[in-house]
Design a protein around this motif. Sequence first.
Motif, PDB file in Angstrom:
ATOM      1  N   GLY A   1      -4.190  12.229  15.326  1.00 44.65           N
ATOM      2  CA  GLY A   1      -4.337  13.466  14.579  1.00 44.65           C
ATOM      3  C   GLY A   1      -3.988  13.365  13.103  1.00 44.65           C
ATOM      4  O   GLY A   1      -4.127  14.336  12.367  1.00 44.65           O
ATOM      5  N   GLU A   2      -3.558  12.203  12.641  1.00 41.45           N
ATOM      6  CA  GLU A   2      -3.163  12.014  11.237  1.00 41.45           C
ATOM      7  C   GLU A   2      -4.391  11.595  10.419  1.00 41.45           C
ATOM      8  O   GLU A   2      -5.254  10.861  10.906  1.00 41.45           O
ATOM      9  N   SER A   3      -4.459  12.048   9.177  1.00 41.49           N
ATOM     10  CA  SER A   3      -5.568  11.628   8.316  1.00 41.49           C
ATOM     11  C   SER A   3      -5.260  10.247   7.726  1.00 41.49           C
ATOM     12  O   SER A   3      -4.097   9.840   7.627  1.00 41.49           O
ATOM     13  N   TYR A   4      -6.316   9.538   7.337  1.00 40.10           N
ATOM     14  CA  TYR A   4      -6.133   8.255   6.666  1.00 40.10           C
ATOM     15  C   TYR A   4      -5.273   8.431   5.407  1.00 40.10           C
ATOM     16  O   TYR A   4      -4.373   7.637   5.145  1.00 40.10           O
ATOM     17  N   ASP A   5      -5.575   9.465   4.608  1.00 40.19           N
ATOM     18  CA  ASP A   5      -4.846   9.687   3.353  1.00 40.19           C
ATOM     19  C   ASP A   5      -3.356   9.905   3.604  1.00 40.19           C
ATOM     20  O   ASP A   5      -2.514   9.343   2.894  1.00 40.19           O
ATOM     21  N   ASP A   6      -3.018  10.728   4.601  1.00 39.93           N
ATOM     22  CA  ASP A   6      -1.601  10.980   4.904  1.00 39.93           C
ATOM     23  C   ASP A   6      -0.925   9.719   5.426  1.00 39.93           C
ATOM     24  O   ASP A   6       0.219   9.424   5.066  1.00 39.93           O
TER      25      ASP A   6
ATOM     26  N   SER B   1     -11.689 -11.065  19.226  1.00 40.12           N
ATOM     27  CA  SER B   1     -10.744 -11.466  20.270  1.00 40.12           C
ATOM     28  C   SER B   1      -9.806 -10.328  20.665  1.00 40.12           C
ATOM     29  O   SER B   1      -8.667 -10.562  21.046  1.00 40.12           O
ATOM     30  N   GLY B   2     -10.303  -9.098  20.541  1.00 44.77           N
ATOM     31  CA  GLY B   2      -9.516  -7.954  20.975  1.00 44.77           C
ATOM     32  C   GLY B   2      -8.796  -7.205  19.872  1.00 44.77           C
ATOM     33  O   GLY B   2      -8.150  -6.205  20.134  1.00 44.77           O
ATOM     34  N   HIS B   3      -8.889  -7.682  18.630  1.00 49.99           N
ATOM     35  CA  HIS B   3      -8.332  -6.952  17.504  1.00 49.99           C
ATOM     36  C   HIS B   3      -9.473  -6.229  16.799  1.00 49.99           C
ATOM     37  O   HIS B   3     -10.324  -6.878  16.193  1.00 49.99           O
ATOM     38  N   SER B   4      -9.486  -4.907  16.907  1.00 54.00           N
ATOM     39  CA  SER B   4     -10.556  -4.125  16.279  1.00 54.00           C
ATOM     40  C   SER B   4      -9.997  -2.784  15.813  1.00 54.00           C
ATOM     41  O   SER B   4      -9.398  -2.062  16.612  1.00 54.00           O
ATOM     42  N   TRP B   5     -10.162  -2.510  14.520  1.00 53.18           N
ATOM     43  CA  TRP B   5      -9.714  -1.219  13.993  1.00 53.18           C
ATOM     44  C   TRP B   5     -10.495  -0.841  12.751  1.00 53.18           C
ATOM     45  O   TRP B   5     -10.946  -1.681  11.985  1.00 53.18           O
ATOM     46  N   TRP B   6     -10.666   0.472  12.600  1.00 51.97           N
ATOM     47  CA  TRP B   6     -11.217   1.008  11.367  1.00 51.97           C
ATOM     48  C   TRP B   6     -10.130   0.878  10.322  1.00 51.97           C
ATOM     49  O   TRP B   6      -8.970   1.249  10.563  1.00 51.97           O
ATOM     50  N   SER B   7     -10.489   0.340   9.176  1.00 51.11           N
ATOM     51  CA  SER B   7      -9.536  -0.015   8.138  1.00 51.11           C
ATOM     52  C   SER B   7      -9.873   0.711   6.842  1.00 51.11           C
ATOM     53  O   SER B   7     -10.907   0.438   6.239  1.00 51.11           O
ATOM     54  N   ALA B   8      -8.995   1.632   6.430  1.00 46.99           N
ATOM     55  CA  ALA B   8      -9.156   2.332   5.160  1.00 46.99           C
ATOM     56  C   ALA B   8      -8.256   1.649   4.137  1.00 46.99           C
ATOM     57  O   ALA B   8      -7.063   1.447   4.385  1.00 46.99           O
ATOM     58  N   VAL B   9      -8.845   1.270   3.001  1.00 45.63           N
ATOM     59  CA  VAL B   9      -8.144   0.489   1.978  1.00 45.63           C
ATOM     60  C   VAL B   9      -7.870   1.380   0.763  1.00 45.63           C
ATOM     61  O   VAL B   9      -8.768   2.059   0.268  1.00 45.63           O
ATOM     62  N   TYR B  10      -6.627   1.318   0.294  1.00 43.59           N
ATOM     63  CA  TYR B  10      -6.145   2.157  -0.805  1.00 43.59           C
ATOM     64  C   TYR B  10      -5.449   1.298  -1.852  1.00 43.59           C
ATOM     65  O   TYR B  10      -5.074   0.157  -1.594  1.00 43.59           O
ATOM     66  N   GLU B  11      -5.234   1.919  -3.018  1.00 41.52           N
ATOM     67  CA  GLU B  11      -4.437   1.324  -4.088  1.00 41.52           C
ATOM     68  C   GLU B  11      -3.378   2.327  -4.519  1.00 41.52           C
ATOM     69  O   GLU B  11      -3.633   3.536  -4.511  1.00 41.52           O
ATOM     70  N   VAL B  12      -2.207   1.812  -4.915  1.00 36.92           N
ATOM     71  CA  VAL B  12      -1.166   2.680  -5.462  1.00 36.92           C
ATOM     72  C   VAL B  12      -0.353   1.890  -6.480  1.00 36.92           C
ATOM     73  O   VAL B  12      -0.183   0.675  -6.342  1.00 36.92           O
ATOM     74  N   ARG B  13       0.138   2.574  -7.492  1.00 34.59           N
ATOM     75  CA  ARG B  13       1.053   1.968  -8.456  1.00 34.59           C
ATOM     76  C   ARG B  13       2.453   2.398  -8.038  1.00 34.59           C
ATOM     77  O   ARG B  13       2.719   3.581  -7.872  1.00 34.59           O
ATOM     78  N   CYS B  14       3.337   1.418  -7.860  1.00 39.81           N
ATOM     79  CA  CYS B  14       4.717   1.688  -7.460  1.00 39.81           C
ATOM     80  C   CYS B  14       5.642   1.226  -8.573  1.00 39.81           C
ATOM     81  O   CYS B  14       5.895   0.034  -8.726  1.00 39.81           O
ATOM     82  N   GLU B  15       6.120   2.184  -9.366  1.00 37.40           N
ATOM     83  CA  GLU B  15       7.025   1.855 -10.460  1.00 37.40           C
ATOM     84  C   GLU B  15       8.474   2.127 -10.066  1.00 37.40           C
ATOM     85  O   GLU B  15       9.376   2.013 -10.887  1.00 37.40           O
ATOM     86  N   LEU B  16       8.694   2.474  -8.800  1.00 37.75           N
ATOM     87  CA  LEU B  16      10.035   2.732  -8.282  1.00 37.75           C
ATOM     88  C   LEU B  16      10.661   1.433  -7.791  1.00 37.75           C
ATOM     89  O   LEU B  16       9.950   0.530  -7.366  1.00 37.75           O
ATOM     90  N   PRO B  17      11.994   1.334  -7.804  1.00 40.27           N
ATOM     91  CA  PRO B  17      12.618   0.157  -7.200  1.00 40.27           C
ATOM     92  C   PRO B  17      12.368   0.164  -5.692  1.00 40.27           C
ATOM     93  O   PRO B  17      12.558   1.196  -5.045  1.00 40.27           O
ATOM     94  N   VAL B  18      11.903  -0.943  -5.160  1.00 41.16           N
ATOM     95  CA  VAL B  18      11.570  -0.992  -3.732  1.00 41.16           C
ATOM     96  C   VAL B  18      12.761  -1.489  -2.919  1.00 41.16           C
ATOM     97  O   VAL B  18      13.592  -2.245  -3.407  1.00 41.16           O
ATOM     98  N   ASP B  19      12.808  -1.032  -1.674  1.00 35.51           N
ATOM     99  CA  ASP B  19      13.825  -1.440  -0.707  1.00 35.51           C
ATOM    100  C   ASP B  19      13.118  -1.538   0.638  1.00 35.51           C
ATOM    101  O   ASP B  19      13.266  -0.666   1.494  1.00 35.51           O
ATOM    102  N   PRO B  20      12.288  -2.597   0.819  1.00 38.68           N
ATOM    103  CA  PRO B  20      11.430  -2.681   2.010  1.00 38.68           C
ATOM    104  C   PRO B  20      12.204  -2.636   3.326  1.00 38.68           C
ATOM    105  O   PRO B  20      13.338  -3.108   3.409  1.00 38.68           O
ATOM    106  N   GLN B  21      11.541  -2.065   4.341  1.00 36.08           N
ATOM    107  CA  GLN B  21      12.113  -1.958   5.684  1.00 36.08           C
ATOM    108  C   GLN B  21      12.411  -3.340   6.248  1.00 36.08           C
ATOM    109  O   GLN B  21      11.511  -4.167   6.382  1.00 36.08           O
TER     110      GLN B  21
ATOM    111  N   ARG C   1      -4.864   5.861  -3.831  1.00 30.14           N
ATOM    112  CA  ARG C   1      -6.275   6.146  -4.109  1.00 30.14           C
ATOM    113  C   ARG C   1      -7.156   5.384  -3.129  1.00 30.14           C
ATOM    114  O   ARG C   1      -7.077   4.155  -3.037  1.00 30.14           O
ATOM    115  N   PHE C   2      -8.009   6.119  -2.412  1.00 32.72           N
ATOM    116  CA  PHE C   2      -8.933   5.512  -1.451  1.00 32.72           C
ATOM    117  C   PHE C   2      -9.963   4.672  -2.191  1.00 32.72           C
ATOM    118  O   PHE C   2     -10.516   5.095  -3.198  1.00 32.72           O
TER     119      PHE C   2
END
Length: 172
Positions: free
Chosen positions: A75-80, A110-130, A99-100
């Motif tokens: 139920g989630e949109s690609y953009d969200d 081999s069993g991996h199949s998905w619709w893939s939406a590709v986006y771009e974003v500028r991240c000027e914030l300090p990152v703290d990856p999971q 940006r889409f």
Amino acid sequence: MTSPADEILDIVDENDQVLGQSPRGAAYARGLRHRCVFVEARDAQGRLFVHRRTPTKLVFPSRYDMFVGGVVGAGESYDDAALREAEEELGVSGLPRPRFRLKFLYDDGSGHSWWSAVYEVRCELPVDPQAEEVAWYGFLPEAEVERRLAQWDWVPDGLAAYERLKALRAAG
């Protein structure tokens, strides 16, 4: 807390039409087509966020990726999903909306199949990856990423998205 394998996904057909829902783990195990987002994140200098996935990832563990992203929830949109996944994986809040750029059907046969939406974003914030998602990361110049393509073990869906995005940019 539920595990990633319990997350409910929309299962879709070859035209990206919803057929039903399934827990993520079952969708992967049964090779059910679902939806994913790929977000290319660049810093203020235009360098690309690159990371190595943790060994506990359900798909393509311990491989390098030049996108952040993941599955689109039921139920989630690609953009969200693009904004949610980018903020989660980068460990930031307040990112501009990605940006889409394009969408394609990834299928490795081999069993991996998905619709893939590709986006771009500028991240000027300090990152703290999971820590659960990202074992190593860095912001690399495009030329460095290109040099590493033949040297590092990359996720194949990310490579497919990268090549398509590069071709889109080249076409103007």
